[in-house]
Write a protein that holds these residues in place. Sequence first.
Motif, mmCIF file in Angstrom:
data_model
loop_
_atom_site.group_PDB
_atom_site.id
_atom_site.type_symbol
_atom_site.label_atom_id
_atom_site.label_comp_id
_atom_site.label_asym_id
_atom_site.label_seq_id
_atom_site.Cartn_x
_atom_site.Cartn_y
_atom_site.Cartn_z
ATOM 1 N N SER A 200 0.856 -1.186 0.000
ATOM 2 C CA SER A 200 0.000 0.000 0.000
ATOM 3 C C SER A 200 0.885 1.226 0.000
ATOM 4 O O SER A 200 1.953 1.233 0.607
ATOM 5 C CB SER A 200 -0.913 0.014 1.218
ATOM 6 O OG SER A 200 -1.657 1.207 1.257
ATOM 7 N N GLU A 201 0.447 2.267 -0.721
ATOM 8 C CA GLU A 201 1.221 3.498 -0.751
ATOM 9 C C GLU A 201 1.007 4.339 0.487
ATOM 10 O O GLU A 201 1.812 5.200 0.810
ATOM 11 C CB GLU A 201 0.863 4.308 -2.007
ATOM 12 C CG GLU A 201 1.283 3.627 -3.308
ATOM 13 C CD GLU A 201 0.969 4.486 -4.519
ATOM 14 O OE1 GLU A 201 0.343 5.549 -4.325
ATOM 15 O OE2 GLU A 201 1.359 4.100 -5.632
ATOM 16 N N THR A 202 -0.091 4.147 1.181
ATOM 17 C CA THR A 202 -0.391 4.888 2.406
ATOM 18 C C THR A 202 -0.626 3.904 3.540
ATOM 19 O O THR A 202 -1.008 2.766 3.318
ATOM 20 C CB THR A 202 -1.637 5.783 2.231
ATOM 21 O OG1 THR A 202 -2.745 4.951 1.920
ATOM 22 C CG2 THR A 202 -1.408 6.795 1.117
ATOM 23 N N CYS A 203 -0.409 4.382 4.743
ATOM 24 C CA CYS A 203 -0.578 3.526 5.932
ATOM 25 C C CYS A 203 -2.031 3.624 6.389
ATOM 26 O O CYS A 203 -2.354 4.320 7.356
ATOM 27 C CB CYS A 203 0.382 3.971 7.028
ATOM 28 S SG CYS A 203 0.582 2.753 8.326
ATOM 29 N N SER A 204 -2.926 2.915 5.673
ATOM 30 C CA SER A 204 -4.366 3.073 5.893
ATOM 31 C C SER A 204 -5.017 1.828 6.468
ATOM 32 O O SER A 204 -6.232 1.745 6.523
ATOM 33 C CB SER A 204 -5.042 3.437 4.572
ATOM 34 O OG SER A 204 -4.804 2.426 3.605
ATOM 35 N N ASN A 244 5.073 10.647 7.703
ATOM 36 C CA ASN A 244 4.153 11.076 6.653
ATOM 37 C C ASN A 244 4.885 11.444 5.367
ATOM 38 O O ASN A 244 4.256 11.540 4.302
ATOM 39 C CB ASN A 244 3.324 12.270 7.136
ATOM 40 C CG ASN A 244 2.304 11.863 8.188
ATOM 41 O OD1 ASN A 244 1.931 10.703 8.286
ATOM 42 N ND2 ASN A 244 1.872 12.814 8.993
ATOM 43 N N ASN A 247 7.784 6.823 1.798
ATOM 44 C CA ASN A 247 6.989 5.934 0.954
ATOM 45 C C ASN A 247 6.793 4.611 1.677
ATOM 46 O O ASN A 247 7.731 3.846 1.874
ATOM 47 C CB ASN A 247 7.707 5.717 -0.381
ATOM 48 C CG ASN A 247 6.823 4.978 -1.382
ATOM 49 O OD1 ASN A 247 6.165 3.996 -1.037
ATOM 50 N ND2 ASN A 247 6.807 5.449 -2.622
ATOM 51 N N VAL A 248 5.548 4.312 2.076
ATOM 52 C CA VAL A 248 5.277 3.091 2.844
ATOM 53 C C VAL A 248 5.539 1.850 2.014
ATOM 54 O O VAL A 248 6.060 0.852 2.508
ATOM 55 C CB VAL A 248 3.821 3.105 3.356
ATOM 56 C CG1 VAL A 248 3.487 1.818 4.068
ATOM 57 C CG2 VAL A 248 3.606 4.299 4.277
#
Length: 763
Positions: A200-204, A244, A247-248
Amino acid sequence: MLKLQEKMILLLPSIPSPQAKLLLPILLVQMALQLLVAKVATAGPVALPGCLEACGNVTVPYPFGFRQGCFHKGFKLTCDETRHPPKLLLSDGVEVDAISLSGGKVRVQSMIVRPYRNMTRPQSLGFGVAWPDAAWPDLNTGVRLAVSIKHNVLVAIGCNLVVNLVGQETVFNGNANGDIYNQYVSACAALCNYDGTDSSETCSGFGCCQTTISQSFAAYGVQFKQLDNSPSGVAFIVDRDWFNRINVRAIQNSTTFHDFSVPTVLEWWLDVEGDRDLLVRDLRSGSGWRCISLNSLALNVSDHYGAVSCNCSYGYEGNPHIVNGCQDIDECLQPDVYPCDGTCTNMPGTHRCTPKKSASRLPGLIAVIAISAGSGIVLSLLGISKITNKFKQRRAKNLRRNFFKKNHGLLLQQLISSNQDMAERMRIFSLEELDQATNKFDHTRILGGGGHGTVYKGILSDQRIVAIKKAKIVVQREIDHFINEVVILSQTNHRNVVKLFGCCLETEVPLLVYEFISNGTLSFHLHGQSENPLSWKDRLRIALETARAIAYLHSAASISVYHRDIKCANILLTDTLTSKVSDFGASRSIAIDETGIVTAVQGTHGYLDPEYYYTSRLTEKSDVYSFGVILAELLTRVTPVFASHSSEVTSLASHFVSLIRDNRLLDILDTQIVEEGGAEGAEVVARLAKACLSLKGEERPTMRQVETTLEDVQNSTVNLSSQITRVNRNAVNDRSYKGCKGSEVTRVYSLEKEFIQSSEIPR
């Protein structure tokens, strides 16, 4: 000087060599003047005389230091000069990246931890402690550091991994070494995508999750739970701003990530008892202290009692922990920061800028200045002071006006003026009124802290004693929680729900004004050190009153209210032990014809509905489950999460249901209930709690059914078997009714719509 000449020649490549040599002395003088200006602009000692100001690339300001005589007690660091460049370390070997005086922060490199098989206790995050054998900070060194809950987040990276953050503190109850207590602080789950990947590109939440740290502790550890029994993944506490920016996906794909360290922000402070030699008593300041340097101030650190942070006063810079360390800033030497289109005159703590005058008017101006010089000086001093005060007052007034608009104050004003019922029960307070009521929010007025803010005791101008909630963290999510609480409580009128007298919208986060409840929380009376334990009769009545309040929220208005954080800490008790449900920051309102809403999971560990946790669907039965945990606590006086004899963390809900299923209630029932002759009624309440704690929400009773059963127990009008049968039958009927409703629709309300709805709901 030779190197400087070489650099200047390089700056003149287009000038012939003889001319360059002639211009070089002039340029050298100009460069020296610029260096002198820069030196003066940043004047002020950093370390004590004779002490090094840096270790490698890190500046080390006093009270920190790494050589004998160069640090204050409790602030000793280590400079490892065997490395290139040298590294600055805390006493436990943690590497220091930077130390901030004005912000009171220390940025360090912290370790990343991984799970291992058969793990039975939390793993330390490495801040100077061999978990769980000692508490950090080390009480022998007196270091005053703590993980910043404002600047850091908990991050877990992996697949089908649940990470619990556990706080650790040492309590001295007559024990020289102290007793170590663990408490769950935060949790997050990193799940896999449907295709089995975790990228994933974001830590969601897919492959990576992050969450805030809700409480400040001396030390932290993490406990892993792998949902597919494959111990993999990592967890760490990291600087929110740094995380933030990265890049995760690159981190997840990195094979060497487990060997990395990450930056973590710590807070540091002075203790008013242990650091008296660095502080001076000043009754004019809000904290009652100032720093040892003149032109400095000491600010209270909100999360730590008796702690202050030192800063230089406005217009001064330097080190406030050193005598005469705060030096006046010569604003005239920094035109880029303090522009002046005229004549600049430096003054202590400020500067004066005199506009340029034309040459034709100069003689007349000189004559006027010569005649009025004496009176002009006096008037100027008085005028500067008055103008400065007016500017400050105007700026503060404009800021309060902007906050009032941002917090929907105009809309709330209109609703109150158009709704007589709301106008009689609540009002909008000014910030000046609440400042006066709390003595400018003095730390001695703090009553306690909830999930969304700190509560202060206040005395209004009409001599009413109130409780005022003020947010800890200034983020939009906290503002939404506070406004949500105004919406909920403005439409609520029940004797067992805490009353909202009003709010103040002139601050960045709104302030809420409640009735003052003097007898603490139900959690304190059950699990604290209360000298008078609650009797079974009082416990039963408190349970019934709480059930009535929750049932009212669920079904007594045209818009249902789901509390979402029902727990003993949110049930307040009056002097007569009357219960008051409080803290509606996480609550949600939905239309009466709806049965649930899909929302982000929020609640307290140990009380959270498992069905809500895994489906994210909030229903009235989520509150029923949390209330079942409270019933179990009232019967057993055991905390929702406790350590069993095998040192494993156990959920009270699952343990209680298991014992009831095996008819072993007496194994966990509080002996005081048996001694008071309440065993028969406790059996009914236990069966009711078991029904509330069903894993499936449809099998749980409604709060109206719970209220009726508790009334029967209190009145002793029916026998044990008939009550249990009715609880089970009502749960089935409720499930059948819900099954006939067909498809469900989730509605999303804006804050404006919620305010409008709150003015239309009948009481």
